[in-house]
Design a protein around this motif. Structure first.
Motif, PDB file in Angstrom:
ATOM      1  N   SER A  26      17.277  94.397  19.472  1.00  0.00           N
ATOM      2  CA  SER A  26      17.227  95.472  18.491  1.00  0.00           C
ATOM      3  C   SER A  26      17.777  94.996  17.148  1.00  0.00           C
ATOM      4  CB  SER A  26      18.046  96.663  18.998  1.00  0.00           C
ATOM      5  OG  SER A  26      18.039  97.710  18.040  1.00  0.00           O
ATOM      6  N   VAL A  27      16.911  95.000  16.156  1.00  0.00           N
ATOM      7  CA  VAL A  27      17.327  94.641  14.802  1.00  0.00           C
ATOM      8  C   VAL A  27      16.926  95.773  13.873  1.00  0.00           C
ATOM      9  CG1 VAL A  27      17.132  92.995  12.933  1.00  0.00           C
ATOM     10  CG2 VAL A  27      16.991  92.206  15.286  1.00  0.00           C
ATOM     11  N   PHE A  28      17.871  96.276  13.141  1.00  0.00           N
ATOM     12  CA  PHE A  28      17.618  97.421  12.278  1.00  0.00           C
ATOM     13  C   PHE A  28      16.976  96.981  10.979  1.00  0.00           C
ATOM     14  CE2 PHE A  28      18.019 101.639  10.902  1.00  0.00           C
ATOM     15  CZ  PHE A  28      18.499 101.654   9.593  1.00  0.00           C
ATOM     16  N   ARG A  29      15.730  97.418  10.792  1.00  0.00           N
ATOM     17  CA  ARG A  29      15.037  97.265   9.518  1.00  0.00           C
ATOM     18  C   ARG A  29      15.104  95.877   8.913  1.00  0.00           C
ATOM     19  NH1 ARG A  29      16.264 102.949   6.291  1.00  0.00           N
ATOM     20  NH2 ARG A  29      15.289 104.335   7.822  1.00  0.00           N
ATOM     21  N   ILE A  30      14.428  94.929   9.552  1.00  0.00           N
ATOM     22  CA  ILE A  30      14.292  93.617   8.941  1.00  0.00           C
ATOM     23  C   ILE A  30      13.563  93.785   7.617  1.00  0.00           C
ATOM     24  CG2 ILE A  30      13.185  91.365   9.125  1.00  0.00           C
ATOM     25  CD1 ILE A  30      13.592  91.530  12.144  1.00  0.00           C
ATOM     26  N   ASN A  31      14.096  93.194   6.560  1.00  0.00           N
ATOM     27  CA  ASN A  31      13.422  93.341   5.267  1.00  0.00           C
ATOM     28  C   ASN A  31      13.007  92.014   4.642  1.00  0.00           C
ATOM     29  OD1 ASN A  31      15.860  92.391   4.247  1.00  0.00           O
ATOM     30  ND2 ASN A  31      16.617  94.447   3.780  1.00  0.00           N
ATOM     31  N   ALA A  32      13.307  90.923   5.313  1.00  0.00           N
ATOM     32  CA  ALA A  32      12.857  89.629   4.808  1.00  0.00           C
ATOM     33  C   ALA A  32      12.772  88.637   5.958  1.00  0.00           C
ATOM     34  CB  ALA A  32      13.810  89.102   3.750  1.00  0.00           C
ATOM     35  N   MET A  33      11.774  87.785   5.899  1.00  0.00           N
ATOM     36  CA  MET A  33      11.604  86.740   6.908  1.00  0.00           C
ATOM     37  C   MET A  33      11.304  85.430   6.205  1.00  0.00           C
ATOM     38  SD  MET A  33       9.337  88.490   9.927  1.00  0.00           S
ATOM     39  CE  MET A  33       9.762  90.056  10.643  1.00  0.00           C
ATOM     40  N   SER A  34      11.835  84.355   6.753  1.00  0.00           N
ATOM     41  CA  SER A  34      11.692  83.060   6.091  1.00  0.00           C
ATOM     42  C   SER A  34      11.651  81.944   7.124  1.00  0.00           C
ATOM     43  CB  SER A  34      12.886  82.807   5.161  1.00  0.00           C
ATOM     44  OG  SER A  34      13.060  83.827   4.219  1.00  0.00           O
ATOM     45  N   TRP A  35      11.224  80.790   6.647  1.00  0.00           N
ATOM     46  CA  TRP A  35      11.335  79.534   7.386  1.00  0.00           C
ATOM     47  C   TRP A  35      12.144  78.562   6.525  1.00  0.00           C
ATOM     48  CZ3 TRP A  35       9.949  78.500  12.325  1.00  0.00           C
ATOM     49  CH2 TRP A  35       9.084  79.397  12.953  1.00  0.00           C
ATOM     50  N   TYR A  36      13.082  77.898   7.161  1.00  0.00           N
ATOM     51  CA  TYR A  36      13.863  76.842   6.534  1.00  0.00           C
ATOM     52  C   TYR A  36      13.614  75.557   7.322  1.00  0.00           C
ATOM     53  CZ  TYR A  36      16.654  80.194   3.799  1.00  0.00           C
ATOM     54  OH  TYR A  36      17.078  81.157   2.917  1.00  0.00           O
ATOM     55  N   ARG A  37      14.021  74.449   6.754  1.00  0.00           N
ATOM     56  CA  ARG A  37      13.961  73.195   7.475  1.00  0.00           C
ATOM     57  C   ARG A  37      15.134  72.310   7.081  1.00  0.00           C
ATOM     58  NH1 ARG A  37       8.615  70.357   4.702  1.00  0.00           N
ATOM     59  NH2 ARG A  37       9.574  69.871   2.663  1.00  0.00           N
ATOM     60  N   GLN A  38      15.465  71.425   8.002  1.00  0.00           N
ATOM     61  CA  GLN A  38      16.525  70.463   7.730  1.00  0.00           C
ATOM     62  C   GLN A  38      16.091  69.106   8.247  1.00  0.00           C
ATOM     63  OE1 GLN A  38      20.419  71.552   9.188  1.00  0.00           O
ATOM     64  NE2 GLN A  38      21.394  70.161   7.751  1.00  0.00           N
ATOM     65  N   ALA A  39      15.933  68.188   7.329  1.00  0.00           N
ATOM     66  CA  ALA A  39      15.573  66.815   7.681  1.00  0.00           C
ATOM     67  C   ALA A  39      16.850  66.021   7.930  1.00  0.00           C
ATOM     68  CB  ALA A  39      14.759  66.190   6.553  1.00  0.00           C
ATOM     69  N   PRO A  40      16.760  64.936   8.671  1.00  0.00           N
ATOM     70  CA  PRO A  40      17.947  64.122   8.953  1.00  0.00           C
ATOM     71  C   PRO A  40      18.651  63.688   7.674  1.00  0.00           C
ATOM     72  CG  PRO A  40      16.127  63.438  10.330  1.00  0.00           C
ATOM     73  CD  PRO A  40      15.564  64.419   9.353  1.00  0.00           C
ATOM     74  N   GLY A  41      19.940  63.938   7.607  1.00  0.00           N
ATOM     75  CA  GLY A  41      20.720  63.519   6.463  1.00  0.00           C
ATOM     76  C   GLY A  41      20.565  64.383   5.231  1.00  0.00           C
ATOM     77  N   LYS A  42      19.836  65.476   5.355  1.00  0.00           N
ATOM     78  CA  LYS A  42      19.615  66.353   4.211  1.00  0.00           C
ATOM     79  C   LYS A  42      20.112  67.764   4.510  1.00  0.00           C
ATOM     80  CE  LYS A  42      15.663  63.879   2.286  1.00  0.00           C
ATOM     81  NZ  LYS A  42      14.273  64.003   1.764  1.00  0.00           N
ATOM     82  N   GLU A  43      20.278  68.524   3.441  1.00  0.00           N
ATOM     83  CA  GLU A  43      20.704  69.904   3.597  1.00  0.00           C
ATOM     84  C   GLU A  43      19.517  70.777   4.018  1.00  0.00           C
ATOM     85  OE1 GLU A  43      24.344  69.989   0.321  1.00  0.00           O
ATOM     86  OE2 GLU A  43      22.557  71.221   0.027  1.00  0.00           O
ATOM     87  N   ARG A  44      19.848  71.889   4.633  1.00  0.00           N
ATOM     88  CA  ARG A  44      18.812  72.846   5.005  1.00  0.00           C
ATOM     89  C   ARG A  44      18.215  73.443   3.728  1.00  0.00           C
ATOM     90  NH1 ARG A  44      20.070  77.018   9.812  1.00  0.00           N
ATOM     91  NH2 ARG A  44      20.694  75.003  10.641  1.00  0.00           N
ATOM     92  N   GLU A  45      16.893  73.576   3.714  1.00  0.00           N
ATOM     93  CA  GLU A  45      16.228  74.094   2.533  1.00  0.00           C
ATOM     94  C   GLU A  45      15.217  75.175   2.906  1.00  0.00           C
ATOM     95  OE1 GLU A  45      13.720  71.287   0.509  1.00  0.00           O
ATOM     96  OE2 GLU A  45      12.702  70.644   2.333  1.00  0.00           O
ATOM     97  N   LEU A  46      14.992  76.085   1.981  1.00  0.00           N
ATOM     98  CA  LEU A  46      13.986  77.120   2.179  1.00  0.00           C
ATOM     99  C   LEU A  46      12.599  76.506   2.062  1.00  0.00           C
ATOM    100  CD1 LEU A  46      13.191  80.159   2.402  1.00  0.00           C
ATOM    101  CD2 LEU A  46      13.202  80.189  -0.099  1.00  0.00           C
ATOM    102  N   VAL A  47      11.757  76.797   3.043  1.00  0.00           N
ATOM    103  CA  VAL A  47      10.371  76.344   3.020  1.00  0.00           C
ATOM    104  C   VAL A  47       9.471  77.459   2.502  1.00  0.00           C
ATOM    105  CG1 VAL A  47       8.437  75.535   4.413  1.00  0.00           C
ATOM    106  CG2 VAL A  47      10.765  74.770   4.942  1.00  0.00           C
ATOM    107  N   ALA A  48       9.602  78.630   3.088  1.00  0.00           N
ATOM    108  CA  ALA A  48       8.764  79.763   2.681  1.00  0.00           C
ATOM    109  C   ALA A  48       9.433  81.056   3.121  1.00  0.00           C
ATOM    110  CB  ALA A  48       7.378  79.668   3.302  1.00  0.00           C
ATOM    111  N   GLY A  49       9.263  82.099   2.327  1.00  0.00           N
ATOM    112  CA  GLY A  49       9.853  83.382   2.688  1.00  0.00           C
ATOM    113  C   GLY A  49       9.126  84.524   2.001  1.00  0.00           C
TER     114      GLY A  49
END
Length: 115
Positions: A26-49
């Motif tokens: 149960s999740v109340f009113r999701i209002n945003a969805m995204s995909w992130y990615r993290q490559a080896p040795g790099k910070e997590r970054e937003l791919v699409a949202g």
């Protein structure tokens, strides 16, 4: 609440993959969805949202024209279609959803693009 991502794997450069993420619990009113990615040795970054209100979809410059996010706010699912994959797209991909109070992360699915 769990976010179950699937669809990762090994693909050759130039190929395609489709990632899927389903929210259970149960999740109340999701209002945003995204995909992130993290490559080896790099910070997590937003791919699409995107947001429930529509009209706003954000892509990382590196994936524009190649990746497409598809969100279903009635079913609480979000997909990422990835075309023309490049070696540099290799990373662990995470789905992410949020509402007005908190956010949730999936456990990640590995995408490996070989040359």
């Amino acid at each position: 609440v769990q976010l179950q991502a699937s669809g990762g794997g090994l693909v050759q450069a130039g190929g395609s993959l489709r990632l899927s993420c389903a929210v259970s619990g149960s999740v109340f009113r999701i209002n945003a969805m995204s995909w992130y990615r993290q490559a080896p040795g790099k910070e997590r970054e937003l791919v699409a949202g995107d947001t429930i209100r529509g009209g706003y979809t954000n892509y990382a410059d590196s994936v524009k024209g190649r990746f497409t996010i598809s969100s279903d706010y009635a079913k609480n699912t979000v997909d990422l279609q990835m075309n023309s994959l490049k070696v540099e797209d290799t990373a662990v991909y995470y789905c992410h959803v949020r509402n007005s109070y908190t956010e949730f992360w999936g456990r990640g699915t590995l995408v490996t693009v070989s040359s």
